[in-house]
Design a protein around this motif. Structure first.
Motif, PDB file in Angstrom:
ATOM      1  N   SER A  12       0.840  -1.197   0.000  1.00 47.31           N
ATOM      2  CA  SER A  12       0.000   0.000   0.000  1.00 47.31           C
ATOM      3  C   SER A  12       0.873   1.244   0.000  1.00 47.31           C
ATOM      4  O   SER A  12       2.065   1.186   0.279  1.00 47.31           O
ATOM      5  CB  SER A  12      -0.940   0.013   1.211  1.00 47.31           C
ATOM      6  OG  SER A  12      -0.204   0.098   2.405  1.00 47.31           O
ATOM      7  N   LEU A  13       0.255   2.356  -0.347  1.00 46.89           N
ATOM      8  CA  LEU A  13       0.945   3.632  -0.280  1.00 46.89           C
ATOM      9  C   LEU A  13      -0.036   4.674   0.222  1.00 46.89           C
ATOM     10  O   LEU A  13      -1.249   4.501   0.149  1.00 46.89           O
ATOM     11  CB  LEU A  13       1.523   4.029  -1.645  1.00 46.89           C
ATOM     12  CG  LEU A  13       0.561   4.275  -2.806  1.00 46.89           C
ATOM     13  CD1 LEU A  13       0.114   5.724  -2.844  1.00 46.89           C
ATOM     14  CD2 LEU A  13       1.252   3.944  -4.105  1.00 46.89           C
ATOM     15  N   GLY A  14       0.506   5.713   0.767  1.00 42.37           N
ATOM     16  CA  GLY A  14      -0.368   6.764   1.254  1.00 42.37           C
ATOM     17  C   GLY A  14       0.395   8.070   1.323  1.00 42.37           C
ATOM     18  O   GLY A  14       1.565   8.080   1.663  1.00 42.37           O
ATOM     19  N   SER A  45       6.677   7.834 -11.747  1.00 41.54           N
ATOM     20  CA  SER A  45       6.545   8.059 -13.187  1.00 41.54           C
ATOM     21  C   SER A  45       7.912   8.273 -13.838  1.00 41.54           C
ATOM     22  O   SER A  45       8.086   9.128 -14.692  1.00 41.54           O
ATOM     23  CB  SER A  45       5.621   9.248 -13.452  1.00 41.54           C
ATOM     24  OG  SER A  45       5.268   9.314 -14.803  1.00 41.54           O
ATOM     25  N   GLY A  46       8.900   7.499 -13.386  1.00 36.66           N
ATOM     26  CA  GLY A  46      10.235   7.557 -13.969  1.00 36.66           C
ATOM     27  C   GLY A  46      11.146   8.625 -13.411  1.00 36.66           C
ATOM     28  O   GLY A  46      12.327   8.664 -13.728  1.00 36.66           O
ATOM     29  N   LYS A  75       0.066   7.078 -12.010  1.00 36.26           N
ATOM     30  CA  LYS A  75       1.507   7.118 -12.275  1.00 36.26           C
ATOM     31  C   LYS A  75       2.186   5.955 -11.551  1.00 36.26           C
ATOM     32  O   LYS A  75       1.928   5.689 -10.377  1.00 36.26           O
ATOM     33  CB  LYS A  75       2.109   8.441 -11.787  1.00 36.26           C
ATOM     34  CG  LYS A  75       1.532   9.663 -12.457  1.00 36.26           C
ATOM     35  CD  LYS A  75       1.924   9.715 -13.916  1.00 36.26           C
ATOM     36  CE  LYS A  75       1.458  11.018 -14.542  1.00 36.26           C
ATOM     37  NZ  LYS A  75       1.921  11.173 -15.915  1.00 36.26           N
ATOM     38  N   ALA A  76       3.047   5.276 -12.247  1.00 36.26           N
ATOM     39  CA  ALA A  76       3.743   4.128 -11.673  1.00 36.26           C
ATOM     40  C   ALA A  76       4.795   4.585 -10.675  1.00 36.26           C
ATOM     41  O   ALA A  76       5.455   5.603 -10.866  1.00 36.26           O
ATOM     42  CB  ALA A  76       4.404   3.310 -12.778  1.00 36.26           C
ATOM     43  N   ILE A  77       4.940   3.823  -9.607  1.00 36.83           N
ATOM     44  CA  ILE A  77       5.993   4.049  -8.623  1.00 36.83           C
ATOM     45  C   ILE A  77       6.910   2.838  -8.658  1.00 36.83           C
ATOM     46  O   ILE A  77       6.452   1.694  -8.627  1.00 36.83           O
ATOM     47  CB  ILE A  77       5.414   4.232  -7.210  1.00 36.83           C
ATOM     48  CG1 ILE A  77       4.562   5.502  -7.158  1.00 36.83           C
ATOM     49  CG2 ILE A  77       6.536   4.284  -6.169  1.00 36.83           C
ATOM     50  CD1 ILE A  77       3.904   5.741  -5.833  1.00 36.83           C
ATOM     51  N   GLY A  78       8.189   3.090  -8.745  1.00 35.07           N
ATOM     52  CA  GLY A  78       9.170   2.020  -8.705  1.00 35.07           C
ATOM     53  C   GLY A  78      10.052   2.186  -7.488  1.00 35.07           C
ATOM     54  O   GLY A  78      10.305   3.297  -7.037  1.00 35.07           O
ATOM     55  N   LEU A  79      10.520   1.078  -6.941  1.00 38.37           N
ATOM     56  CA  LEU A  79      11.368   1.102  -5.757  1.00 38.37           C
ATOM     57  C   LEU A  79      12.496   0.112  -5.950  1.00 38.37           C
ATOM     58  O   LEU A  79      12.258  -1.061  -6.241  1.00 38.37           O
ATOM     59  CB  LEU A  79      10.539   0.729  -4.519  1.00 38.37           C
ATOM     60  CG  LEU A  79      11.289   0.624  -3.195  1.00 38.37           C
ATOM     61  CD1 LEU A  79      11.890   1.970  -2.805  1.00 38.37           C
ATOM     62  CD2 LEU A  79      10.347   0.129  -2.108  1.00 38.37           C
ATOM     63  N   THR A  97       2.104  -1.309  -6.784  1.00 39.43           N
ATOM     64  CA  THR A  97       0.673  -1.191  -7.060  1.00 39.43           C
ATOM     65  C   THR A  97       0.026  -1.021  -5.708  1.00 39.43           C
ATOM     66  O   THR A  97       0.349  -1.771  -4.810  1.00 39.43           O
ATOM     67  CB  THR A  97       0.140  -2.471  -7.732  1.00 39.43           C
ATOM     68  OG1 THR A  97       0.949  -2.765  -8.853  1.00 39.43           O
ATOM     69  CG2 THR A  97      -1.278  -2.308  -8.172  1.00 39.43           C
ATOM     70  N   PRO A  98      -0.797  -0.081  -5.428  1.00 44.50           N
ATOM     71  CA  PRO A  98      -1.527   0.783  -6.346  1.00 44.50           C
ATOM     72  C   PRO A  98      -0.677   1.904  -6.920  1.00 44.50           C
ATOM     73  O   PRO A  98       0.479   2.072  -6.547  1.00 44.50           O
ATOM     74  CB  PRO A  98      -2.644   1.340  -5.472  1.00 44.50           C
ATOM     75  CG  PRO A  98      -2.087   1.327  -4.097  1.00 44.50           C
ATOM     76  CD  PRO A  98      -1.166   0.149  -4.044  1.00 44.50           C
ATOM     77  N   LEU A  99      -1.273   2.675  -7.802  1.00 41.67           N
ATOM     78  CA  LEU A  99      -0.592   3.757  -8.493  1.00 41.67           C
ATOM     79  C   LEU A  99      -0.857   5.088  -7.802  1.00 41.67           C
ATOM     80  O   LEU A  99      -1.716   5.191  -6.939  1.00 41.67           O
ATOM     81  CB  LEU A  99      -1.064   3.802  -9.954  1.00 41.67           C
ATOM     82  CG  LEU A  99      -0.823   2.495 -10.727  1.00 41.67           C
ATOM     83  CD1 LEU A  99      -1.490   2.574 -12.083  1.00 41.67           C
ATOM     84  CD2 LEU A  99       0.644   2.172 -10.844  1.00 41.67           C
TER      85      LEU A  99
END
Length: 105
Positions: A12-14, A45-46, A75-79, A97-99
């Motif tokens: 999750s993200l917040g 998002s890159g 927007k995609a988040i990458g880690l 995910t989620p975005l």
């Protein structure tokens, strides 16, 4: 002998949205995000977060400043994280995910 596997995940993200002008933090919550601060790197998002902070094995914070093209939804988040596997340190890239959604001005 250790089996090489990556159980790391972000569940999750917040918050799930923030201002397009930046200045907010995204909390990435999950599991196996590293037993210690090994210098994770997050991007939205890159675009690299201005600061990525390891908090615990289940929490990392992405500080967003002004981002290029910072308006839009999903927007995609990458880690990218490092983990110890036996005596080796391996790099893993997680797509979150989620975005994330940027609010309009």
């Amino acid at each position: 002998q250790m089996k090489e596997s990556n159980a790391a995940s972000v569940t999750s993200l917040g918050p799930s949205n923030g201002p397009s002008i930046g200045g907010s933090d995204i909390y990435l919550l999950g599991k196996e995000l590293g037993p210690t601060d090994l210098g994770p790197k997050a991007r939205v998002s890159g675009t690299a977060c201005s600061r990525t902070t390891w908090v615990s094995a289940s929490a990392i914070i992405c500080r967003m400043d002004v981002l290029d093209g910072g308006i839009g939804i999903n927007k995609a988040i990458g880690l990218t994280i490092l983990q110890y596997l036996g005596v080796d340190v391996k790099s893993f890239v997680l797509e979150v995910t989620p975005l994330f959604t940027f609010d309009s001005l």
